[in-house]
Design an enzyme around this catalytic site. Structure first.
Site, PDB file in Angstrom:
ATOM      1  N   SER A 179       3.794   0.545   2.689  1.00 14.56           N
ATOM      2  CA  SER A 179       3.643  -0.488   3.716  1.00 14.56           C
ATOM      3  C   SER A 179       3.278  -1.815   3.061  1.00 14.56           C
ATOM      4  CB  SER A 179       2.511  -0.121   4.698  1.00 14.56           C
ATOM      5  OG  SER A 179       2.683   1.164   5.254  1.00 14.56           O
TER       6      SER A 179
ATOM      7  N   HIS B 117       0.850  -1.194   0.000  1.00 17.36           N
ATOM      8  CA  HIS B 117       0.000   0.000   0.000  1.00 17.36           C
ATOM      9  C   HIS B 117       0.881   1.238   0.000  1.00 17.36           C
ATOM     10  CE1 HIS B 117      -3.545   2.434   0.883  1.00 17.36           C
ATOM     11  NE2 HIS B 117      -2.810   3.068   1.762  1.00 17.36           N
TER      12      HIS B 117
HETATM   13  N1  LIG Z   1     -10.778  -6.748   2.066  1.00 17.02           N
HETATM   14  C1  LIG Z   1      -9.675  -6.145   1.592  1.00 17.02           C
HETATM   15  N2  LIG Z   1      -9.540  -5.957   0.264  1.00 17.02           N
HETATM   16  C2  LIG Z   1      -8.427  -5.330  -0.210  1.00 17.02           C
HETATM   17  C3  LIG Z   1      -7.432  -4.843   0.666  1.00 17.02           C
HETATM   18  C4  LIG Z   1      -7.607  -5.075   2.071  1.00 17.02           C
HETATM   19  O1  LIG Z   1      -6.728  -4.704   2.889  1.00 17.02           O
HETATM   20  N3  LIG Z   1      -8.723  -5.715   2.483  1.00 17.02           N
HETATM   21  N4  LIG Z   1      -6.334  -4.124   0.150  1.00 17.02           N
HETATM   22  C5  LIG Z   1      -6.627  -3.547  -1.162  1.00 17.02           C
HETATM   23  C6  LIG Z   1      -5.592  -2.748  -1.874  1.00 17.02           C
HETATM   24  N5  LIG Z   1      -6.018  -1.341  -1.864  1.00 17.02           N
HETATM   25  C7  LIG Z   1      -5.098  -0.476  -1.321  1.00 17.02           C
HETATM   26  O2  LIG Z   1      -3.959  -0.877  -0.990  1.00 17.02           O
HETATM   27  C8  LIG Z   1      -7.260  -0.891  -2.393  1.00 17.02           C
HETATM   28  C9  LIG Z   1      -7.697  -1.348  -3.632  1.00 17.02           C
HETATM   29  C10 LIG Z   1      -8.931  -0.919  -4.143  1.00 17.02           C
HETATM   30  C11 LIG Z   1      -9.721  -0.011  -3.454  1.00 17.02           C
HETATM   31  C12 LIG Z   1     -11.039   0.421  -4.021  1.00 17.02           C
HETATM   32  O3  LIG Z   1     -11.675   1.352  -3.522  1.00 17.02           O
HETATM   33  N6  LIG Z   1     -11.454  -0.269  -5.104  1.00 17.02           N
HETATM   34  C13 LIG Z   1     -12.760   0.005  -5.751  1.00 17.02           C
HETATM   35  C14 LIG Z   1     -12.543   0.160  -7.249  1.00 17.02           C
HETATM   36  C15 LIG Z   1     -11.492   1.229  -7.518  1.00 17.02           C
HETATM   37  C16 LIG Z   1     -11.042   1.195  -8.979  1.00 17.02           C
HETATM   38  O4  LIG Z   1     -11.462   0.289  -9.731  1.00 17.02           O
HETATM   39  O5  LIG Z   1     -10.232   2.094  -9.333  1.00 17.02           O
HETATM   40  C17 LIG Z   1     -13.710  -1.170  -5.543  1.00 17.02           C
HETATM   41  O6  LIG Z   1     -13.234  -2.317  -5.307  1.00 17.02           O
HETATM   42  O7  LIG Z   1     -14.919  -0.933  -5.666  1.00 17.02           O
HETATM   43  C18 LIG Z   1      -9.283   0.468  -2.214  1.00 17.02           C
HETATM   44  C19 LIG Z   1      -8.052   0.043  -1.692  1.00 17.02           C
HETATM   45  C20 LIG Z   1      -7.059  -4.649  -2.104  1.00 17.02           C
HETATM   46  N7  LIG Z   1      -8.279  -5.172  -1.565  1.00 17.02           N
HETATM   47  N1  LIG Z   2      -4.611   0.662  -2.824  1.00 20.57           N
HETATM   48  C1  LIG Z   2      -3.763  -0.163  -3.623  1.00 20.57           C
HETATM   49  C2  LIG Z   2      -2.730   0.693  -4.304  1.00 20.57           C
HETATM   50  O1  LIG Z   2      -2.916   1.871  -4.519  1.00 20.57           O
HETATM   51  N2  LIG Z   2      -1.610   0.041  -4.629  1.00 20.57           N
HETATM   52  C3  LIG Z   2      -0.565   0.739  -5.330  1.00 20.57           C
HETATM   53  O2  LIG Z   2      -0.767   0.600  -6.728  1.00 20.57           O
HETATM   54  C4  LIG Z   2       0.504   0.770  -7.366  1.00 20.57           C
HETATM   55  C5  LIG Z   2       0.625  -0.320  -8.393  1.00 20.57           C
HETATM   56  O3  LIG Z   2       1.733  -0.054  -9.202  1.00 20.57           O
HETATM   57  P1  LIG Z   2       2.277  -1.227 -10.156  1.00 20.57           P
HETATM   58  O4  LIG Z   2       1.098  -1.759 -10.927  1.00 20.57           O
HETATM   59  O5  LIG Z   2       3.276  -0.505 -11.030  1.00 20.57           O
HETATM   60  O6  LIG Z   2       2.913  -2.266  -9.283  1.00 20.57           O
HETATM   61  C6  LIG Z   2       1.571   0.634  -6.268  1.00 20.57           C
HETATM   62  O7  LIG Z   2       2.131   1.909  -5.989  1.00 20.57           O
HETATM   63  C7  LIG Z   2       0.803   0.133  -5.072  1.00 20.57           C
HETATM   64  O8  LIG Z   2       1.323   0.610  -3.836  1.00 20.57           O
END
Ligand SMILES: Nc1nc2c(c(=O)[nH]1)N[C@@H](CN(C=O)c1ccc(C(=O)N[C@@H](CCC(=O)O)C(=O)O)cc1)CN2
Ligand SMILES: NCC(=O)N[C@@H]1O[C@H](COP(=O)([O-])[O-])[C@@H](O)[C@H]1O
Length: 246
Positions: free
Chosen positions: A156, A129
């Site tokens: 992280s 993240h």
């Molecule tokens: N249950 C969990 N699911 C996910 C986690 C988690 O910790 N618990 N980590 C995420 C990764 N992430 C940030 O690091 C993240 C990814 C996606 C979203 C989000 O709001 N997605 C939307 C769509 C957004 C888009 O398509 O651009 C959605 O799913 O409706 C927030 C945080 C991975 N999943």
């Molecule tokens: N919330 C999830 C999120 O924002 N993740 C972020 O998406 C990028 C993916 O880059 P990549 O496709 O070049 O690896 C990375 O910076 C990762 O930390």
């Protein structure tokens, strides 16, 4: 892999297999630069396992090309083809399980996972993240950090739990926010550190050094602090170089 699904069983029974036998599935949605960092470490025999499949919810993700170019099974599983998040996650679980992973790695996977999915892989499901959790959970982390005028930002690696970006933190890397920093320049700084710490986190998970527990995460059996292990650029480079010397 424990049949009970109980992470403590899974992890307590986790007896590190030989590196070549440990299997990793990576989930992506886009460019795949973190995936590429993992592929590169695998090619240097420093990942501690083999990436056996890359799965993307976005069929046009450049990361799928990175996987194909590396000879890795590249699967497009478009979430838009499913009527619900639950239906999609059910299909995703089946595709993942066909590859019998020891570890499922989210690398820019932009879908919130359902409780069913998380519970299926709890304890062997990690994410990177782009913030210093617990700060800036969710999306648009760089813009939010800049808007707040923070002096430090970073990335992280954490175990994935049902709470979005709320799981136990394993590793963190800190970058200084400079005068005149832009969202793009900050993103590049954070990306560079992600590419160092994620392969290390994957390796240490596969080796059983980083483990999930009901009360958090452990490194070599010792409970980790709330923000995990802070890795400086030097620490991470040394960890990778050390393996290079082996
Ligand atoms: N249950 C969990 N699911 C996910 C986690 C988690 O910790 N618990 N980590 C995420 C990764 N992430 C940030 O690091 C993240 C990814 C996606 C979203 C989000 O709001 N997605 C939307 C769509 C957004 C888009 O398509 O651009 C959605 O799913 O409706 C927030 C945080 C991975 N999943
Ligand atoms: N919330 C999830 C999120 O924002 N993740 C972020 O998406 C990028 C993916 O880059 P990549 O496709 O070049 O690896 C990375 O910076 C990762 O930390």
């Amino acid at each position: 892999m424990s049949e009970t699904g109980d992470p403590s069983d899974t992890l307590q029974d986790f007896t590190p297999e030989p590196a070549e036998a440990r299997r990793v599935v990576v989930l992506i949605s886009g460019n795949g630069s973190n995936l590429q960092a993992l592929i590169d470490e695998q090619h240097h025999d420093r990942l501690g396992g083999e990436i056996v499949a890359v799965i993307s919810n976005q069929p046009d993700a450049h990361g799928l090309k990175r996987a194909r170019d590396a000879g890795i099974d590249a699967v497009a599983l478009p979430h838009r083809e499913y009527d619900s998040r639950e239906a999609y996650d059910g299909a995703l679980i089946k595709v993942i399980e066909r590859h019998e992973p020891d570890l499922v790695v989210l690398a820019g996977f932009m879908r919130i996972l359902t409780p069913r999915f998380v519970q299926r892989f709890l304890g062997r499901l990690i994410n990177i993240h782009p913030s210093l959790l617990p700060a800036y959970q969710g999306l648009n982390t760089h813009a939010r950090a800049l808007a707040d005028g923070v002096a430090e930002h970073g990335c992280s690696v954490h175990f994935v739990t049902e709470e979005l970006d709320g799981g136990p933190v394993l590793l963190q890397a800190v970058v200084e926010v400079a005068e005149g920093e832009t969202e793009e320049s900050l993103k590049e700084k954070v990306h560079a550190r992600e590419h160092l710490i994620y392969p290390i986190a994957v390796k240490w998970c596969l080796e059983g050094r980083l483990q999930f527990a009901d009360d958090g995460a452990r490194f070599d059996g010792t409970p980790l602090p709330a923000q995990g292990l802070r890795m400086s650029h030097a620490d991470a480079a040394e960890e990778l170089d050390e393996d290079q010397e082996l």
